[in-house]
Enzyme design. Structure first.
Site, PDB file in Angstrom:
ATOM      1  N   LYS A  77       0.888  -1.173   0.000  1.00 13.69           N
ATOM      2  CA  LYS A  77       0.000   0.000   0.000  1.00 13.69           C
ATOM      3  C   LYS A  77       0.916   1.209   0.000  1.00 13.69           C
ATOM      4  O   LYS A  77       1.388   1.660   1.042  1.00 13.69           O
ATOM      5  CB  LYS A  77      -0.885  -0.017   1.254  1.00 13.69           C
ATOM      6  CG  LYS A  77      -2.237   0.660   1.104  1.00 13.69           C
ATOM      7  CD  LYS A  77      -2.166   2.126   0.722  1.00 13.69           C
ATOM      8  CE  LYS A  77      -1.928   3.040   1.901  1.00 13.69           C
ATOM      9  NZ  LYS A  77      -1.642   4.432   1.497  1.00 13.69           N
ATOM     10  N   GLU A 103      -0.445   7.525  -0.926  1.00 19.40           N
ATOM     11  CA  GLU A 103      -1.450   7.989  -1.894  1.00 19.40           C
ATOM     12  C   GLU A 103      -1.017   9.297  -2.556  1.00 19.40           C
ATOM     13  O   GLU A 103      -1.646   9.757  -3.499  1.00 19.40           O
ATOM     14  CB  GLU A 103      -2.810   8.168  -1.204  1.00 19.40           C
ATOM     15  CG  GLU A 103      -2.855   9.167  -0.051  1.00 19.40           C
ATOM     16  CD  GLU A 103      -2.429   8.558   1.289  1.00 19.40           C
ATOM     17  OE1 GLU A 103      -1.510   7.704   1.314  1.00 19.40           O
ATOM     18  OE2 GLU A 103      -3.001   8.963   2.318  1.00 19.40           O
ATOM     19  N   ARG A 104       0.092   9.902  -2.062  1.00 19.94           N
ATOM     20  CA  ARG A 104       0.447  11.222  -2.575  1.00 19.94           C
ATOM     21  C   ARG A 104       1.365  11.178  -3.792  1.00 19.94           C
ATOM     22  O   ARG A 104       1.383  12.102  -4.591  1.00 19.94           O
ATOM     23  CB  ARG A 104       1.060  12.058  -1.457  1.00 19.94           C
ATOM     24  CG  ARG A 104      -0.044  12.435  -0.458  1.00 19.94           C
ATOM     25  CD  ARG A 104       0.433  13.369   0.566  1.00 19.94           C
ATOM     26  NE  ARG A 104       0.800  12.680   1.777  1.00 19.94           N
ATOM     27  CZ  ARG A 104       1.202  13.281   2.876  1.00 19.94           C
ATOM     28  NH1 ARG A 104       1.295  14.592   2.896  1.00 19.94           N
ATOM     29  NH2 ARG A 104       1.504  12.601   3.942  1.00 19.94           N
ATOM     30  N   SER A 140       4.628   8.355   9.849  1.00 18.72           N
ATOM     31  CA  SER A 140       4.747   9.218  11.025  1.00 18.72           C
ATOM     32  C   SER A 140       4.593   8.392  12.312  1.00 18.72           C
ATOM     33  O   SER A 140       3.995   7.314  12.302  1.00 18.72           O
ATOM     34  CB  SER A 140       3.695  10.317  10.957  1.00 18.72           C
ATOM     35  OG  SER A 140       2.435   9.730  10.734  1.00 18.72           O
ATOM     36  N   CYS A 147      13.388  11.267   7.071  1.00 17.09           N
ATOM     37  CA  CYS A 147      13.423  10.843   8.476  1.00 17.09           C
ATOM     38  C   CYS A 147      14.833  10.991   9.021  1.00 17.09           C
ATOM     39  O   CYS A 147      15.040  10.919  10.221  1.00 17.09           O
ATOM     40  CB  CYS A 147      12.941   9.416   8.619  1.00 17.09           C
ATOM     41  SG  CYS A 147      14.100   8.229   7.964  1.00 17.09           S
ATOM     42  N   GLU A 179       8.658  16.929  15.164  1.00 12.78           N
ATOM     43  CA  GLU A 179       9.157  16.773  13.797  1.00 12.78           C
ATOM     44  C   GLU A 179       8.469  17.802  12.895  1.00 12.78           C
ATOM     45  O   GLU A 179       7.235  17.868  12.859  1.00 12.78           O
ATOM     46  CB  GLU A 179       8.855  15.359  13.291  1.00 12.78           C
ATOM     47  CG  GLU A 179       9.349  15.115  11.883  1.00 12.78           C
ATOM     48  CD  GLU A 179       9.062  13.701  11.393  1.00 12.78           C
ATOM     49  OE1 GLU A 179       7.927  13.224  11.549  1.00 12.78           O
ATOM     50  OE2 GLU A 179       9.988  13.076  10.828  1.00 12.78           O
TER      51      GLU A 179
HETATM   52  P1  NAD Z   1       1.981   9.064   7.140  1.00 11.53           P
HETATM   53  O1  NAD Z   1       2.080   8.457   8.494  1.00 11.53           O
HETATM   54  O2  NAD Z   1       0.999  10.141   6.928  1.00 11.53           O
HETATM   55  O3  NAD Z   1       1.606   7.941   6.048  1.00 11.53           O
HETATM   56  C1  NAD Z   1       2.380   6.758   5.916  1.00 11.53           C
HETATM   57  C2  NAD Z   1       1.486   5.653   5.340  1.00 11.53           C
HETATM   58  O4  NAD Z   1       0.451   5.338   6.293  1.00 11.53           O
HETATM   59  C3  NAD Z   1       0.773   6.053   4.049  1.00 11.53           C
HETATM   60  O5  NAD Z   1       0.743   4.935   3.192  1.00 11.53           O
HETATM   61  C4  NAD Z   1      -0.637   6.445   4.526  1.00 11.53           C
HETATM   62  O6  NAD Z   1      -1.618   6.191   3.560  1.00 11.53           O
HETATM   63  C5  NAD Z   1      -0.839   5.545   5.730  1.00 11.53           C
HETATM   64  N1  NAD Z   1      -1.660   6.175   6.790  1.00 11.53           N
HETATM   65  C6  NAD Z   1      -1.778   7.504   7.062  1.00 11.53           C
HETATM   66  N2  NAD Z   1      -2.571   7.679   8.144  1.00 11.53           N
HETATM   67  C7  NAD Z   1      -2.942   6.457   8.552  1.00 11.53           C
HETATM   68  C8  NAD Z   1      -3.750   5.986   9.637  1.00 11.53           C
HETATM   69  N3  NAD Z   1      -4.316   6.825  10.488  1.00 11.53           N
HETATM   70  N4  NAD Z   1      -3.916   4.654   9.772  1.00 11.53           N
HETATM   71  C9  NAD Z   1      -3.316   3.784   8.922  1.00 11.53           C
HETATM   72  N5  NAD Z   1      -2.538   4.178   7.886  1.00 11.53           N
HETATM   73  C10 NAD Z   1      -2.351   5.487   7.706  1.00 11.53           C
HETATM   74  O7  NAD Z   1       3.452   9.525   6.745  1.00 11.53           O
HETATM   75  P2  NAD Z   1       3.908  10.427   5.512  1.00 11.53           P
HETATM   76  O8  NAD Z   1       3.479  11.832   5.758  1.00 11.53           O
HETATM   77  O9  NAD Z   1       3.542   9.770   4.236  1.00 11.53           O
HETATM   78  O10 NAD Z   1       5.493  10.319   5.640  1.00 11.53           O
HETATM   79  C11 NAD Z   1       6.276  11.147   6.460  1.00 11.53           C
HETATM   80  C12 NAD Z   1       6.585  10.500   7.784  1.00 11.53           C
HETATM   81  O11 NAD Z   1       7.263   9.256   7.587  1.00 11.53           O
HETATM   82  C13 NAD Z   1       7.525  11.350   8.628  1.00 11.53           C
HETATM   83  O12 NAD Z   1       7.091  11.321   9.958  1.00 11.53           O
HETATM   84  C14 NAD Z   1       8.863  10.653   8.468  1.00 11.53           C
HETATM   85  O13 NAD Z   1       9.778  10.875   9.517  1.00 11.53           O
HETATM   86  C15 NAD Z   1       8.442   9.228   8.406  1.00 11.53           C
HETATM   87  N6  NAD Z   1       9.478   8.406   7.802  1.00 11.53           N
HETATM   88  C16 NAD Z   1      10.200   7.583   8.603  1.00 11.53           C
HETATM   89  C17 NAD Z   1      11.229   6.823   8.082  1.00 11.53           C
HETATM   90  C18 NAD Z   1      12.043   5.923   8.953  1.00 11.53           C
HETATM   91  O14 NAD Z   1      12.869   5.174   8.429  1.00 11.53           O
HETATM   92  N7  NAD Z   1      11.868   5.939  10.261  1.00 11.53           N
HETATM   93  C19 NAD Z   1      11.517   6.905   6.718  1.00 11.53           C
HETATM   94  C20 NAD Z   1      10.747   7.758   5.927  1.00 11.53           C
HETATM   95  C21 NAD Z   1       9.724   8.507   6.487  1.00 11.53           C
END
Ligand code: NAD
Length: 479
Positions: free
Chosen positions: A171, A174-175, A224, A279, A380
């Site tokens: 999955k 979506e962006r 996140s 991240c 963050e």
């Molecule tokens: P996000 O949490 O909004 O989304 C991540 C994924 O989860 C997407 O596929 C989204 O559709 C899904 N999602 C969103 N809300 C959800 C919910 N309530 N329940 C279930 N699924 C949900 O993250 P983002 O904005 O796409 O990415 C940025 C974040 O990812 C930042 O916090 C960044 O630090 C983190 N990140 C961490 C690492 C790492 O290795 N630790 C690497 C890259 C990004």
């Protein structure tokens, strides 16, 4: 409409809701994505379950031939993929090419699976009795990924999961899901059998359906921290394996004996690379004693000369952020920092690029006198914003770090081996950099944080990935 990929075929999602995928440099709509329903997720899991027995029966040495071919195809199409990635994400072309290369490294790691899957044997554990372990795949794994590395992060997971003999439902974010769609085509061209990799598009509703599905054996998640934490709890409660990588607030500590020019270059690249949407982005710089002033001067000087623009233009350092909402969120953090008393030395709010009036721009921002109890020192931001703060000693700097709930990556800049050793011993953070800015371990090492940046036990990549995607079965035999 962007289709799902189920059982080797492109199929429309059945949901009636749709989302826009935009070019962040122009604001123009690139594609529409229809939101998958639990029925769409069910179809993908079913296809993955059906493909599992024969994929598992395919010898590992044959499975990896597909991945070798895919690596070749990704290399051949690198320019085209990088352009697509820049268009949907906004990062510069060089950053896109760099991301794809890091993805290729993960494919290469997955290609070493025959060696990595090998078990252990001890003969004669008792008279005439031998014992061995064999690693076996488990079935269907789900992979849920974020927007900031839409090519590399899927590659962290699905190639090694399928190399180990599992099948996958991905999955993506979506962006910016478009470039990975192209990679799915390349995987099919490389000979990946139908059902081994399936893709469902959508938002949290698709993820919730994955978590509830009884045939999903485990979930790899990156996103996140709030989502990582709740997904970890839900997956564990449903009896699934789970590794959930979350957000970050990475500190960079500078000692007075550091090489100030090189340190500032590393800091600026860590903070502003990918417009801060990493991240591993440096977020707070802690200058110890006399280190503060030279670092402040250099970072300010370099940050104010960064060139903003579309990632497709040559000589651009800073692309747009992913969406208008995210731009407003970053600007909101900067305003909060000002309100809470941090001194703003470079203000990127309201940035404009005249050539691209519809783009989502955030200019480089530098705060001084940031404290850990301020919102900009604690949370963050995920944009091109850095906070400078001061400490009296390395120990004091580490106290500042440890007061923060995150624990993804940390760096120290120094010329002292003794200080570096002390730092490594006490850092208490999973990914540690010494005289390097962004700590990005290669695919054969584990990737993942600690504390509020990671929920689980086994990290992404490295040997941890092999543990995560297989069960070690112990065979005791007497003949
Ligand atoms: P996000 O949490 O909004 O989304 C991540 C994924 O989860 C997407 O596929 C989204 O559709 C899904 N999602 C969103 N809300 C959800 C919910 N309530 N329940 C279930 N699924 C949900 O993250 P983002 O904005 O796409 O990415 C940025 C974040 O990812 C930042 O916090 C960044 O630090 C983190 N990140 C961490 C690492 C790492 O290795 N630790 C690497 C890259 C990004």
């Amino acid at each position: 409409m962007i289709p799902n990929y189920v059982g080797g075929r492109w199929v429309p999602a059945s949901g009636s809701d749709s989302l826009e995928v935009t070019d962040p440099a122009t604001g123009q709509v690139l594609a529409m994505l229809s939101v998958s329903t639990p029925a769409d997720v069910g179809a993908a899991v079913q296809a993955a379950s059906a493909a599992f027995p024969s994929w598992r029966d395919t010898p590992a040495v044959e499975r990896i031939q597909v991945l070798f071919r895919l690596k070749g195809l990704v290399e051949t199409h690198l320019d085209e993929l990088a352009e697509s990635l820049t268009r949907e994400h906004g990062k510069t072309r060089a950053e896109s090419a760099g991301e794809i290369r890091r993805g290729i490294e993960s494919l290469e790691h997955a290609c070493s699976i025959p060696t990595l899957l090998m078990g252990e044997t001890l003969e004669n554990i008792s008279r005439g009795i031998d014992c061995e372990t064999v690693r076996q795949p488990l079935g269907v794994f789900a992979v849920v990924t974020p927007y900031n590395f839409p090519v590399m992060i899927p590659f962290w997971f699905w190639p090694v999961a399928v190399a180990a003999g599992n099948t996958v439902v991905l999955k993506p974010s979506e962006r910016d899901p478009l470039t990975h769609q192209r990679i799915v085509d390349l995987a099919a061209e490389a000979g990946l059998p139908p059902g081994v990799l399936n893709v469902v598009h959508g938002d949290r509703r698709a993820v919730e359906a994955i978590l509830k599905h009884p045939d999903v054996r485990g979930v790899s998640f990156v996103g996140s921290s709030a989502v990582a934490r709740s997904l970890y709890a839900a997956a564990a409660a449903a009896g699934k394996r789970v590794q959930a990588l979350g957000g970050a607030k990475n500190h960079m500590i500078v000692l007075p004996d550091a090489d100030h020019d090189r340190t500032a270059e590393a800091i600026v690249s860590s903070v502003f690379g990918s417009t801060g949407q990493r991240c591993l982005a440096g977020s707070v710089v802690v200058g110890v004693g006399e280190a503060f002033r030279p670092v402040r001067e250099r970072v300010l000087d370099m940050a104010s000369s960064l060139r903003m623009g579309s990632g497709l233009e040559p000589d651009v350092d800073l692309g747009p952020v992913i969406s208008a909402a995210h731009r407003d969120r970053v600007d909101g953090y900067v305003s909060k920092g000002v309100a809470e008393g941090a001194r703003i030395a470079l203000d990127g709010r309201g940035a404009r690029v005249a050539r691209f009036p519809g783009g989502y721009w955030c200019g480089p921002t530098v705060f001084e006198d940031v404290r850990g109890d301020m919102t900009v020192g604690r949370e963050e931001i995920f944009g091109p914003v850095v906070g400078l703060s001061r400490a009296d000693s390395l120990e004091h700097a580490l106290r500042i770090v440890h007061a923060n709930p995150y624990g993804n990556a940390i760096s120290l800049f120094t010329a002292s081996g003794a200080a570096a050793r002390e730092f490594r011993y006490h850092a208490g953070i999973s990914m540690i950099g010494i005289n390097v800015g962004v700590v990005a371990p290669m695919a054969f090492f584990p990737f993942g944080g600690s504390r509020g940046s990671f929920y689980g036990d086994l990290k992404a990549q490295g040997r941890d990935a092999i543990e995560f995607y297989t069960d070690r079965r112990v065979v005791v035999s007497r003949w």
